[in-house]
Design a protein around this motif. Sequence first.
Motif, mmCIF file in Angstrom:
data_model
loop_
_atom_site.group_PDB
_atom_site.id
_atom_site.type_symbol
_atom_site.label_atom_id
_atom_site.label_comp_id
_atom_site.label_asym_id
_atom_site.label_seq_id
_atom_site.Cartn_x
_atom_site.Cartn_y
_atom_site.Cartn_z
ATOM 1 N N THR A 143 3.913 3.974 -8.035
ATOM 2 C CA THR A 143 3.662 2.661 -8.188
ATOM 3 C C THR A 143 2.506 1.972 -7.211
ATOM 4 O O THR A 143 1.871 0.917 -7.653
ATOM 5 C CB THR A 143 4.589 1.791 -7.918
ATOM 6 N N HIS A 195 0.120 3.753 -5.509
ATOM 7 C CA HIS A 195 -0.792 4.761 -5.686
ATOM 8 C C HIS A 195 -1.727 4.490 -7.265
ATOM 9 O O HIS A 195 -2.976 4.068 -7.225
ATOM 10 C CB HIS A 195 -0.449 6.014 -5.496
ATOM 11 N N GLU A 196 -0.909 3.900 -7.746
ATOM 12 C CA GLU A 196 -1.359 3.230 -9.880
ATOM 13 C C GLU A 196 -1.558 1.981 -8.534
ATOM 14 O O GLU A 196 -2.899 1.543 -9.586
ATOM 15 C CB GLU A 196 -0.637 3.376 -10.741
ATOM 16 N N GLN A 197 -1.304 0.989 -8.099
ATOM 17 C CA GLN A 197 -2.087 -0.638 -7.901
ATOM 18 C C GLN A 197 -3.739 0.046 -7.252
ATOM 19 O O GLN A 197 -3.991 -0.667 -7.130
ATOM 20 C CB GLN A 197 -1.170 -1.264 -7.197
ATOM 21 N N LYS A 241 -4.856 2.417 -6.976
ATOM 22 C CA LYS A 241 -5.884 3.014 -7.788
ATOM 23 C C LYS A 241 -7.013 1.238 -8.709
ATOM 24 O O LYS A 241 -7.934 1.480 -8.909
ATOM 25 C CB LYS A 241 -5.255 3.817 -8.417
#
Length: 132
Positions: A120, A122-124, A126
Amino acid sequence: MSDERRQKPRLPWIKFNSKVKVRRGLFSSEWIEIVPFDYSKYGMGIQTDEIFELKETVNLSISLEMEVGVVQIDLIPGIVRYREKHHSRFDYGIEFDYASKIIARGTVRSDLEHIEQVLTKHEQMKARLEDM
């Protein structure tokens, strides 16, 4: 002045791997690489050319490699809740079997939560970098 030549900051490195244990005979089985495409601490979406039936129990292995270490779950049972055919492969929705003894003991439950938190974040990160 900085010597940095990148136009955008670099993301921390992570690699998410999964395998499923497939029975190949009466007494033999093997671990097959699968493509994970969705994850939460309750289950995950996978893609493979193996055939599983709805409500079938499958055994998974999950590994999240990061720059700072590895979170490895060698065996986690899951139940097939969803199946959809895409060309020669199948997409499956696997729900982790929290009623199993494997999840109840040890650190499996906290490892599942930790993997979700890292993915989560990492996606934020990114998304923030793409907006720059």
